[in-house]
Design a protein around this motif. Structure first.
Motif, mmCIF file in Angstrom:
data_model
loop_
_atom_site.group_PDB
_atom_site.id
_atom_site.type_symbol
_atom_site.label_atom_id
_atom_site.label_comp_id
_atom_site.label_asym_id
_atom_site.label_seq_id
_atom_site.Cartn_x
_atom_site.Cartn_y
_atom_site.Cartn_z
ATOM 1 N N TRP A 11 47.522 35.762 29.467
ATOM 2 C CA TRP A 11 47.707 36.960 30.306
ATOM 3 C C TRP A 11 47.596 36.592 31.789
ATOM 4 O O TRP A 11 48.420 37.014 32.606
ATOM 5 C CB TRP A 11 46.662 38.022 29.929
ATOM 6 C CG TRP A 11 46.800 39.294 30.715
ATOM 7 C CD1 TRP A 11 47.729 40.291 30.514
ATOM 8 C CD2 TRP A 11 46.002 39.701 31.840
ATOM 9 N NE1 TRP A 11 47.534 41.302 31.455
ATOM 10 C CE2 TRP A 11 46.492 40.970 32.265
ATOM 11 C CE3 TRP A 11 44.916 39.131 32.516
ATOM 12 C CZ2 TRP A 11 45.934 41.669 33.346
ATOM 13 C CZ3 TRP A 11 44.358 39.825 33.584
ATOM 14 C CH2 TRP A 11 44.862 41.072 33.989
ATOM 15 N N ASN A 15 50.663 36.973 34.430
ATOM 16 C CA ASN A 15 50.580 38.090 35.380
ATOM 17 C C ASN A 15 50.045 37.714 36.757
ATOM 18 O O ASN A 15 50.267 38.437 37.720
ATOM 19 C CB ASN A 15 49.696 39.195 34.812
ATOM 20 C CG ASN A 15 50.335 39.869 33.615
ATOM 21 O OD1 ASN A 15 51.233 40.680 33.758
ATOM 22 N ND2 ASN A 15 49.898 39.487 32.429
ATOM 23 N N LEU A 16 49.305 36.635 36.846
ATOM 24 C CA LEU A 16 48.646 36.351 38.111
ATOM 25 C C LEU A 16 48.913 34.946 38.632
ATOM 26 O O LEU A 16 48.203 34.449 39.511
ATOM 27 C CB LEU A 16 47.143 36.620 37.984
ATOM 28 C CG LEU A 16 46.893 38.137 37.903
ATOM 29 C CD1 LEU A 16 46.026 38.496 36.730
ATOM 30 C CD2 LEU A 16 46.317 38.643 39.207
ATOM 31 N N SER A 93 36.353 42.294 31.508
ATOM 32 C CA SER A 93 36.821 42.033 32.876
ATOM 33 C C SER A 93 35.922 41.025 33.594
ATOM 34 O O SER A 93 36.388 40.270 34.449
ATOM 35 C CB SER A 93 36.906 43.340 33.688
ATOM 36 O OG SER A 93 35.645 43.748 34.198
ATOM 37 N N ARG A 123 41.271 40.247 41.931
ATOM 38 C CA ARG A 123 42.570 40.869 41.647
ATOM 39 C C ARG A 123 42.790 40.926 40.128
ATOM 40 O O ARG A 123 43.204 41.947 39.584
ATOM 41 C CB ARG A 123 43.693 40.076 42.317
ATOM 42 C CG ARG A 123 45.044 40.809 42.264
ATOM 43 C CD ARG A 123 46.158 39.956 42.842
ATOM 44 N NE ARG A 123 45.951 39.652 44.243
ATOM 45 C CZ ARG A 123 46.157 38.458 44.805
ATOM 46 N NH1 ARG A 123 46.567 37.442 44.077
ATOM 47 N NH2 ARG A 123 45.948 38.276 46.080
ATOM 48 N N ALA A 124 42.486 39.813 39.458
ATOM 49 C CA ALA A 124 42.667 39.763 38.006
ATOM 50 C C ALA A 124 41.747 40.757 37.304
ATOM 51 O O ALA A 124 42.168 41.471 36.382
ATOM 52 C CB ALA A 124 42.389 38.348 37.503
ATOM 53 N N ARG A 127 43.111 44.204 37.843
ATOM 54 C CA ARG A 127 44.328 44.427 37.040
ATOM 55 C C ARG A 127 43.977 44.668 35.576
ATOM 56 O O ARG A 127 44.587 45.486 34.889
ATOM 57 C CB ARG A 127 45.269 43.222 37.155
ATOM 58 C CG ARG A 127 45.977 43.114 38.488
ATOM 59 C CD ARG A 127 47.258 43.948 38.559
ATOM 60 N NE ARG A 127 48.295 43.460 37.656
ATOM 61 C CZ ARG A 127 49.139 42.481 37.960
ATOM 62 N NH1 ARG A 127 49.099 41.894 39.131
ATOM 63 N NH2 ARG A 127 50.059 42.093 37.099
ATOM 64 N N TRP A 128 42.992 43.896 35.103
ATOM 65 C CA TRP A 128 42.565 44.056 33.704
ATOM 66 C C TRP A 128 42.011 45.471 33.481
ATOM 67 O O TRP A 128 42.357 46.155 32.521
ATOM 68 C CB TRP A 128 41.514 43.001 33.341
ATOM 69 C CG TRP A 128 41.065 43.130 31.918
ATOM 70 C CD1 TRP A 128 39.953 43.772 31.451
ATOM 71 C CD2 TRP A 128 41.753 42.635 30.763
ATOM 72 N NE1 TRP A 128 39.909 43.703 30.080
ATOM 73 C CE2 TRP A 128 40.987 43.009 29.629
ATOM 74 C CE3 TRP A 128 42.937 41.907 30.576
ATOM 75 C CZ2 TRP A 128 41.371 42.672 28.326
ATOM 76 C CZ3 TRP A 128 43.325 41.580 29.280
ATOM 77 C CH2 TRP A 128 42.540 41.956 28.179
ATOM 78 N N GLU A 130 42.662 48.094 35.192
ATOM 79 C CA GLU A 130 43.749 49.077 35.327
ATOM 80 C C GLU A 130 44.468 49.311 33.997
ATOM 81 O O GLU A 130 44.941 50.412 33.729
ATOM 82 C CB GLU A 130 44.773 48.616 36.370
ATOM 83 C CG GLU A 130 44.354 48.909 37.808
ATOM 84 C CD GLU A 130 45.205 48.131 38.824
ATOM 85 O OE1 GLU A 130 46.338 47.717 38.470
ATOM 86 O OE2 GLU A 130 44.716 47.942 39.956
ATOM 87 N N LEU A 131 44.526 48.261 33.184
ATOM 88 C CA LEU A 131 45.179 48.407 31.877
ATOM 89 C C LEU A 131 44.506 49.490 31.053
ATOM 90 O O LEU A 131 45.102 50.066 30.147
ATOM 91 C CB LEU A 131 45.118 47.081 31.093
ATOM 92 C CG LEU A 131 45.880 45.878 31.645
ATOM 93 C CD1 LEU A 131 45.613 44.663 30.770
ATOM 94 C CD2 LEU A 131 47.374 46.166 31.696
ATOM 95 N N SER A 135 38.509 51.033 37.033
ATOM 96 C CA SER A 135 38.553 50.368 38.332
ATOM 97 C C SER A 135 37.243 49.643 38.617
ATOM 98 O O SER A 135 36.217 49.908 37.976
ATOM 99 C CB SER A 135 38.789 51.397 39.439
ATOM 100 O OG SER A 135 37.660 52.248 39.534
#
Ligand SMILES: [Zn+2]
Length: 155
Positions: A11, A15-16, A93, A123-124, A127-128, A130-131, A135
């Motif tokens: 992942w 994605n990153l 996360s 950031r990662a 993003r995780w 956010e899935l 937050s």
């Protein structure tokens, strides 16, 4: 755990833009006391490095930034708090964040300062979360300004 790490590396690389290295870190679950001990010893080492490397950098040792877990570059070990089960997006996360540091380490990525190294990790992690509609602020009380300060070089 190995299967989870493999999924997360896939992942992260997709994605990153992190190197897809499947040489997984060691994972240790440690007590709060042990976590503090590891953190303290690593801060000491980082400060020595800083002195040796010469004054001028305002960057704080990376280790001081990670409140919930620790990645040890030398031992290639992620220290997770005892009681970590990986059953919530927030817990995973934390592993995602430290796994970014592992990929930076084994991938020998270079950074100007500790904050720059933190940027992809936060950031990662964000993003995780956010899935799952979550937050950093909601799960960890990390507001955007705090994250901004932690992820930039202070000059
Ligand atoms: Zn970090």
């Amino acid at each position: 755990m190995e299967a989870l790490l493999t999924v997360l590396v896939t992942w992260l690389s997709a994605n990153l833009d992190l190197p897809p290295i499947y040489d997984h870190p060691r994972i240790e679950m440690v007590s709060a006391a042990k976590m503090a001990e590891v953190r303290y010893s690593r801060i000491g080492a980082a400060q020595l490095d800083r002195v040796a490397a010469e004054a001028g950098s305002q960057a704080l040792p990376e280790i001081g930034h990670d409140v919930f877990a620790i990645y040890d570059d030398v031992g290639r070990t992620i220290y997770l708090p005892q009681g970590w089960t990986g059953t919530t997006p927030a817990e995973v996360s934390v592993l995602v964040h430290e796994l970014v540091h592992h990929l930076q380490n084994v991938g020998r990525l270079a950074f100007d300062c500790a904050g720059e190294r933190e940027k992809p990790a936060y950031r990662a992690q964000a993003r995780w979360l956010e899935l799952f509609g979550k937050s950093l602020a909601g799960e960890f009380g990390l507001d955007p300004m705090t994250v901004l300060v932690r992820t930039n070089c202070m000059r």
